[in-house]
Design a protein around this motif. Structure first.
Motif, PDB file in Angstrom:
ATOM      1  N   PHE A 239      -6.541  -1.244  -0.830  1.00  0.00           N
ATOM      2  CA  PHE A 239      -6.162   0.158  -0.654  1.00  0.00           C
ATOM      3  C   PHE A 239      -7.257   0.917   0.097  1.00  0.00           C
ATOM      4  N   LYS A 240      -8.514   0.714  -0.301  1.00  0.00           N
ATOM      5  CA  LYS A 240      -9.604   1.423   0.357  1.00  0.00           C
ATOM      6  C   LYS A 240      -9.778   0.963   1.792  1.00  0.00           C
ATOM      7  N   ARG A 241      -9.534  -0.324   2.044  1.00  0.00           N
ATOM      8  CA  ARG A 241      -9.662  -0.844   3.396  1.00  0.00           C
ATOM      9  C   ARG A 241      -8.614  -0.234   4.325  1.00  0.00           C
ATOM     10  N   VAL A 242      -7.402  -0.051   3.807  1.00  0.00           N
ATOM     11  CA  VAL A 242      -6.305   0.456   4.628  1.00  0.00           C
ATOM     12  C   VAL A 242      -6.321   1.984   4.711  1.00  0.00           C
ATOM     13  N   VAL A 243      -6.479   2.651   3.569  1.00  0.00           N
ATOM     14  CA  VAL A 243      -6.356   4.108   3.519  1.00  0.00           C
ATOM     15  C   VAL A 243      -7.679   4.813   3.783  1.00  0.00           C
ATOM     16  N   GLY A 244      -8.785   4.169   3.398  1.00  0.00           N
ATOM     17  CA  GLY A 244     -10.088   4.762   3.649  1.00  0.00           C
ATOM     18  C   GLY A 244     -10.722   5.402   2.436  1.00  0.00           C
ATOM     19  N   ILE A 245      -9.976   5.540   1.342  1.00  0.00           N
ATOM     20  CA  ILE A 245     -10.500   6.092   0.106  1.00  0.00           C
ATOM     21  C   ILE A 245      -9.961   5.287  -1.064  1.00  0.00           C
ATOM     22  N   SER A 246     -10.513   5.488  -2.253  1.00  0.00           N
ATOM     23  CA  SER A 246     -10.076   4.749  -3.435  1.00  0.00           C
ATOM     24  C   SER A 246      -8.741   5.277  -3.936  1.00  0.00           C
ATOM     25  N   PRO A 247      -8.005   4.487  -4.731  1.00  0.00           N
ATOM     26  CA  PRO A 247      -6.741   4.973  -5.297  1.00  0.00           C
ATOM     27  C   PRO A 247      -6.905   6.263  -6.092  1.00  0.00           C
ATOM     28  N   GLN A 248      -7.972   6.367  -6.896  1.00  0.00           N
ATOM     29  CA  GLN A 248      -8.177   7.578  -7.688  1.00  0.00           C
ATOM     30  C   GLN A 248      -8.430   8.783  -6.799  1.00  0.00           C
ATOM     31  N   ALA A 249      -9.231   8.600  -5.756  1.00  0.00           N
ATOM     32  CA  ALA A 249      -9.497   9.714  -4.834  1.00  0.00           C
ATOM     33  C   ALA A 249      -8.228  10.120  -4.100  1.00  0.00           C
TER      34      ALA A 249
ATOM     35  N   VAL B 169       0.839  -1.197   0.000  1.00  0.00           N
ATOM     36  CA  VAL B 169       0.000   0.000   0.000  1.00  0.00           C
ATOM     37  C   VAL B 169       0.873   1.245   0.000  1.00  0.00           C
ATOM     38  N   ARG B 170       1.932   1.222   0.798  1.00  0.00           N
ATOM     39  CA  ARG B 170       2.846   2.370   0.844  1.00  0.00           C
ATOM     40  C   ARG B 170       3.471   2.613  -0.523  1.00  0.00           C
ATOM     41  N   ARG B 171       3.888   1.553  -1.202  1.00  0.00           N
ATOM     42  CA  ARG B 171       4.460   1.714  -2.545  1.00  0.00           C
ATOM     43  C   ARG B 171       3.415   2.285  -3.490  1.00  0.00           C
ATOM     44  N   ALA B 172       2.197   1.806  -3.384  1.00  0.00           N
ATOM     45  CA  ALA B 172       1.121   2.310  -4.234  1.00  0.00           C
ATOM     46  C   ALA B 172       0.874   3.792  -3.965  1.00  0.00           C
ATOM     47  N   GLN B 173       0.903   4.200  -2.691  1.00  0.00           N
ATOM     48  CA  GLN B 173       0.720   5.615  -2.365  1.00  0.00           C
ATOM     49  C   GLN B 173       1.796   6.459  -3.035  1.00  0.00           C
ATOM     50  N   HIS B 174       3.025   6.001  -2.970  1.00  0.00           N
ATOM     51  CA  HIS B 174       4.121   6.738  -3.599  1.00  0.00           C
ATOM     52  C   HIS B 174       3.900   6.866  -5.106  1.00  0.00           C
ATOM     53  N   LEU B 175       3.507   5.767  -5.747  1.00  0.00           N
ATOM     54  CA  LEU B 175       3.282   5.798  -7.196  1.00  0.00           C
ATOM     55  C   LEU B 175       2.107   6.699  -7.559  1.00  0.00           C
ATOM     56  N   LEU B 176       1.057   6.652  -6.766  1.00  0.00           N
ATOM     57  CA  LEU B 176      -0.098   7.502  -7.041  1.00  0.00           C
ATOM     58  C   LEU B 176       0.245   8.977  -6.859  1.00  0.00           C
ATOM     59  N   GLU B 177       1.108   9.275  -5.913  1.00  0.00           N
ATOM     60  CA  GLU B 177       1.483  10.658  -5.658  1.00  0.00           C
ATOM     61  C   GLU B 177       2.467  11.206  -6.680  1.00  0.00           C
ATOM     62  N   ASN B 178       3.339  10.346  -7.200  1.00  0.00           N
ATOM     63  CA  ASN B 178       4.477  10.835  -7.971  1.00  0.00           C
ATOM     64  C   ASN B 178       4.527  10.397  -9.426  1.00  0.00           C
ATOM     65  N   THR B 179       3.546   9.642  -9.893  1.00  0.00           N
ATOM     66  CA  THR B 179       3.512   9.228 -11.299  1.00  0.00           C
ATOM     67  C   THR B 179       2.105   9.405 -11.847  1.00  0.00           C
ATOM     68  N   ASP B 180       2.018   9.305 -13.170  1.00  0.00           N
ATOM     69  CA  ASP B 180       0.717   9.341 -13.847  1.00  0.00           C
ATOM     70  C   ASP B 180       0.310   7.946 -14.314  1.00  0.00           C
ATOM     71  N   HIS B 181       0.942   6.910 -13.780  1.00  0.00           N
ATOM     72  CA  HIS B 181       0.636   5.549 -14.199  1.00  0.00           C
ATOM     73  C   HIS B 181      -0.827   5.217 -13.924  1.00  0.00           C
ATOM     74  N   PRO B 182      -1.480   4.510 -14.839  1.00  0.00           N
ATOM     75  CA  PRO B 182      -2.855   4.088 -14.586  1.00  0.00           C
ATOM     76  C   PRO B 182      -2.931   3.207 -13.341  1.00  0.00           C
ATOM     77  N   VAL B 183      -4.110   3.157 -12.738  1.00  0.00           N
ATOM     78  CA  VAL B 183      -4.293   2.371 -11.518  1.00  0.00           C
ATOM     79  C   VAL B 183      -3.925   0.911 -11.748  1.00  0.00           C
ATOM     80  N   GLU B 184      -4.235   0.374 -12.934  1.00  0.00           N
ATOM     81  CA  GLU B 184      -3.909  -1.022 -13.225  1.00  0.00           C
ATOM     82  C   GLU B 184      -2.397  -1.261 -13.164  1.00  0.00           C
ATOM     83  N   ARG B 185      -1.620  -0.308 -13.685  1.00  0.00           N
ATOM     84  CA  ARG B 185      -0.155  -0.452 -13.648  1.00  0.00           C
ATOM     85  C   ARG B 185       0.369  -0.288 -12.227  1.00  0.00           C
ATOM     86  N   VAL B 186      -0.210   0.651 -11.483  1.00  0.00           N
ATOM     87  CA  VAL B 186       0.186   0.841 -10.085  1.00  0.00           C
ATOM     88  C   VAL B 186      -0.059  -0.439  -9.289  1.00  0.00           C
ATOM     89  N   ALA B 187      -1.210  -1.071  -9.546  1.00  0.00           N
ATOM     90  CA  ALA B 187      -1.528  -2.320  -8.856  1.00  0.00           C
ATOM     91  C   ALA B 187      -0.456  -3.363  -9.113  1.00  0.00           C
TER      92      ALA B 187
END
Length: 338
Positions: A297-307, A264-282
């Motif tokens: 991601f939603k269970r841990v962070v509380g919101i969806s990857p896009q949000a 999840v932490r790696r995904a957060q970094h990718l979502l914050e710092n890249t424009d990769h689609p959610v499928e690639r981030v996954a």
């Protein structure tokens, strides 16, 4: 540089005063610069702070020059009126767009200005009922560590002040800067509790001398692999049962739970710092499918990857900066405490 003004009124709670000062001062940008300038201000040159006295070098005029204002709690009767000029200065700052945040029973100071009317807020659980009774136009939630309404924030008691300050640092300068401030404060970026908050879900550092530290680094570096408990135990050279016991002792969680958080932490970094689609981030974060990724991601962070991306996308980050801010990177020259 972002200016933080901490308003110390008479009988200020010492921890409420010190926590934001220390937390913001720990922050360092990747090039080592301090991103915050912290100023303590008051209506009087000296104010009582429990067993000692504090000399405030700035007056209320500092509120007009601040980007963020922090309102620590006080030991005074919450029914007492605010000192002359305080409410007016805070309302003027709010009208200009200044971010204002209260700590613990500092919510009473905040609410007395009328700025919290119509907003959700929190305070120390023991004072929540009184806050709700005194200010019925404020929706008081005693079950969270802090509430972020955008421009206005409120936090619960004691260490929740640090949770809120770390949250603001991450919103201002990104996850890595906040993670460093958390490590230097010996404070995890996430604590268990019933809070609904957008905070980075980084792993707390292993205790000094922890025998599992090399394994934790290996897990973080290999989070994208489809690892089982047996795979992890084999790499550690021990049995799954022994590994589970050692993990509990040294990290307070299980190997697979730690791995999930690393992903999840790696995904957060990718979502914050890249424009990769959610499928690639996954895929890059090690999740078996985009659906599994979204659910976890939603269970841990509380919101969806896009949000999450919309809320915390690092604007203007270059690829070099993104690499410097990568989880586990040793190349970020974050520097030492001032």
């Amino acid at each position: 540089m972002h200016t933080v003004a901490v308003l110390a009124l008479d009988q200020v709670v010492p921890f409420d005063l010190a926590a934001p000062i220390d937390t913001f001062n720990w922050a360092r940008l990747p090039d080592g610069r301090a991103p915050y300038r912290v100023r303590v201000c008051s209506v009087a040159e000296e104010v009582r702070a429990g067993p000692f006295t504090v000399r405030a070098p700035y007056g209320l005029e500092a509120l007009a020059e601040a980007d963020t204002i922090i309102l620590p709690g006080t030991y005074t009767d919450q029914l007492d009126p605010l000192p002359p000029g305080v409410a007016e200065a805070l309302c003027e700052a709010a009208a200009s767009g200044t971010r204002i945040a209260s700590i613990c029973v500092g919510a009473f100071i905040f609410a007395a200005t009328g700025l919290l009317d119509g907003h959700r807020a929190t305070t120390h659980w023991i004072a929540a009922a009184d806050l709700a009774a005194m200010y019925p136009r404020v929706t008081v939630d005693p079950n969270v560590l802090y509430v972020d309404n955008g421009q206005f924030l409120t936090s619960a008691g004691a260490a929740a002040a640090m949770d809120m300050c770390l949250h603001m640092i991450r919103k201002d300068y990104g996850a890595a800067v906040a993670a460093h401030a958390a490590r230097m404060s010996v404070m995890p970026l996430e604590r268990e509790g019933g809070q609904a908050q957008f905070i980075v879900h980084a792993q707390p550092p292993a205790p000094a001398g922890a025998t599992l530290e090399p394994l934790l680094h290996w897990l973080e570096e290999n989070a994208e692999r489809d690892l089982t408990l047996d795979d992890i135990a084999a790499h550690a050279g021990t049995s799954a049962r022994t590994l589970g016991r050692r993990f509990r002792e040294q990290t307070g969680t299980t190997p697979l739970q730690w791995l999930h958080r690393a992903r999840v932490r790696r995904a957060q970094h990718l979502l914050e710092n890249t424009d990769h689609p959610v499928e690639r981030v996954a895929h890059q974060a090690g999740f078996g499918s985009p659906t599994a990724f979204r659910d976890r991601f939603k269970r841990v962070v509380g919101i969806s990857p896009q949000a999450y991306r919309r809320a915390f996308r690092t604007r203007g980050a270059t690829p070099t900066v993104a690499r410097a801010l990568a989880p586990g990177s040793s190349g970020a020259p974050i520097g030492h405490r001032p």
